[in-house]
Design an enzyme around this catalytic site. Structure first.
Site, PDB file in Angstrom:
ATOM      1  N   TYR A 118      -2.699  29.242 -43.420  1.00 42.62           N
ATOM      2  CA  TYR A 118      -2.981  30.153 -42.304  1.00 42.62           C
ATOM      3  C   TYR A 118      -3.017  29.327 -41.026  1.00 42.62           C
ATOM      4  O   TYR A 118      -3.684  28.285 -40.979  1.00 42.62           O
ATOM      5  CB  TYR A 118      -4.348  30.822 -42.510  1.00 42.62           C
ATOM      6  CG  TYR A 118      -4.808  31.627 -41.316  1.00 42.62           C
ATOM      7  CD1 TYR A 118      -4.565  32.997 -41.235  1.00 42.62           C
ATOM      8  CD2 TYR A 118      -5.469  31.008 -40.245  1.00 42.62           C
ATOM      9  CE1 TYR A 118      -4.972  33.725 -40.131  1.00 42.62           C
ATOM     10  CE2 TYR A 118      -5.865  31.743 -39.136  1.00 42.62           C
ATOM     11  CZ  TYR A 118      -5.619  33.098 -39.091  1.00 42.62           C
ATOM     12  OH  TYR A 118      -6.008  33.822 -37.999  1.00 42.62           O
ATOM     13  N   GLU A 206      -0.608  34.695 -34.755  1.00 45.33           N
ATOM     14  CA  GLU A 206      -1.236  34.536 -36.056  1.00 45.33           C
ATOM     15  C   GLU A 206      -0.123  34.451 -37.089  1.00 45.33           C
ATOM     16  O   GLU A 206       0.613  35.430 -37.295  1.00 45.33           O
ATOM     17  CB  GLU A 206      -2.181  35.696 -36.368  1.00 45.33           C
ATOM     18  CG  GLU A 206      -2.973  35.464 -37.645  1.00 45.33           C
ATOM     19  CD  GLU A 206      -3.947  36.598 -37.947  1.00 45.33           C
ATOM     20  OE1 GLU A 206      -3.534  37.758 -38.010  1.00 45.33           O
ATOM     21  OE2 GLU A 206      -5.141  36.285 -38.148  1.00 45.33           O
TER      22      GLU A 206
END
Ligand code: GDP
Ligand code: MN
Length: 396
Positions: A118, A206
């Site tokens: 991530y 993101e």
């Protein structure tokens, strides 16, 4: 302004960030053609079909599927295009899928292990610095990681005077447990990603997951990109990326008439001049036991046309039980605003079915109050803030 995954990936690629390659399609025929092109360009024979909506969690909702042949791809494309996709991030009725991204399959087997990470870039408002947030726990939603294993989320803050420094990119690659080609790939990925974030005037990137492929490439598999609306004037080529079908229709209409409107879920509509006063007014509505139905800043010119446009916007929301107009008349005198309200009201005839409370303070406030009181309309007037609050309390 939020972007679709395919648009976000295009921006990333334009700054040299390695991405999972793909081509967007609106029909099953286009999807098959896209898959053929990808096979020629990348050699892949498997493809992923990814629904393009402004919401995450698409995988869980059935909006991301792998196809191992062109026939399967056509079937899946037909299923996904036009579907109402429900994910944990959409409204309960879901969102209609108009486009799909046909992407190369990057989860192929190979020498080393696949890994999902991530990585996000955003502004830390507490420190006033951009930061890169990253985790070894990619592929699942970061809120869950934050709840269960917060020690697996790392951050790197960037000093605006120096930008991202090489040791910081290396630190990230190290903390993600990488070595060799993957370590190098990650430092390059992070460096170009941060360049893209600053260069595009983004407010959020993101990338979940960032994938380490089985041949140690580091690539963006997903991209959630939010651009800073206030910097869009510097990126005329990004303006066309706006997808009006994904935005709140009332907010779109407000932007067209130059009003600053944000839809909320309360029962008291408000019309205010100035963002600070708008915030204070929303607090006041809360204290009166109501809840604001919207944020609306009509700006400096509260004439009849603007007031009417604002009333019409507010009244589109069926939850509105009352409207509070709170205007400070400085340069624009209160009596002119009051006249604007009266004219707008008369113009709209019986379309206004809810009580209106008007609080005008500033130049000629008393003349304004008289003008409203003498109008014979269903409008309550006040000069003091608290008085207006009490009136709101009485009518809802
Ligand atoms: P999200 O669910 O909306 O966040 O969409 P993502 O783009 O993150 O995709 C969801 C999941 O689909 C990923 O976490 C992967 O597990 C899977 N996925 C994405 N690309 C591929 C691919 O090329 N091959 C395979 N097998 N799975 C993929
Ligand atoms: Mn994702």
């Amino acid at each position: 302004m939020n972007l679709h995954e395919y648009q976000g990936k295009d921006i990333l690629a334009s700054f040299g960030v390695a991405i999972q390659r793909g081509i967007v399609a609106s029909t099953a025929d286009e999807a098959v053609a896209a898959a053929k092109t990808l096979t020629e360009d990348t050699g892949t024979s498997w493809h992923v079909i990814k629904a393009q909506i402004h919401a995450g969690g698409r995988g869980k909702g059935g909006g991301v599927k792998v196809a191992k042949s062109l026939e399967e791809l056509r079937t899946v494309a037909n299923q996904i295009i036009g579907m109402q996709l429900i994910t944990p991030q959409t409204p309960p009725e879901g969102k209609k899928v108009n486009k799909v991204l046909i992407a190369e399959d990057v989860y192929y087997p190979g020498e080393s292990e696949l890994k999902e990470f991530y990585v996000s870039v955003l502004l830390n408002r507490n420190s006033g610095k951009n930061m890169i947030m990253y985790s070894t726990e990619g592929g699942m939603d970061i809120e869950t990681v934050a709840e269960n294993t917060p020690h697996l989320i790392f951050t790197e803050e960037i000093d605006p005077a120096f930008g991202l420094l090489p040791f910081q990119a290396r630190n990230i690659a190290f903390n993600l447990g990488l070595n060799g080609a993957a370590f190098k790939g990650m430092t390059k990925f992070i460096t170009s990603l941060y360049k893209a974030y600053v260069g595009a005037d983004a407010s959020l990137f993101e990338i979940n997951p960032v994938l380490k492929t089985s041949d140690d490439k580091i690539i963006a598999v997903d991209a959630k990109v939010t651009l800073d609306e206030n910097a869009l004037f510097r990126h005329k080529d990004y303006e066309i990326l706006r997808d009006l079908a994904e935005e709140n229709p009332v907010e779109v209409e407000a932007r067209e008439v130059g009003l600053n409107y944000v839809d909320l879920d309360g029962n008291v509509g408000c019309m205010v001049n100035g963002a600070g006063l708008a915030m204070a007014t929303m607090d006041l509505i809360k204290q009166s036991g109501g809840s604001p139905a919207n944020f609306l800043d009509v700006g400096g010119t509260a004439d009849a046309a603007r007031v009417e446009a604002a009333f019409r916007l507010i009244l589109k929301d069926p939850a509105v039980e009352a409207i509070l107009v709170n205007i400070f008349g400085g340069i624009v005198r209160c009596d002119r605003v009051a006249q604007g309200i009266v004219d707008a009201y008369k113009n709209m005839g019986d379309t206004i079915k809810v009580p209106i409370i008007v609080r005008l303070q500033g130049t000629n406030a008393d003349i304004a109050k008289k003008l409203i009181d003498d109008s014979g309309l269903n409008v309550l007037s006040a000069i003091a803030f608290e008085e207006a609050a009490r009136m709101v309390q009485e009518v809802i």
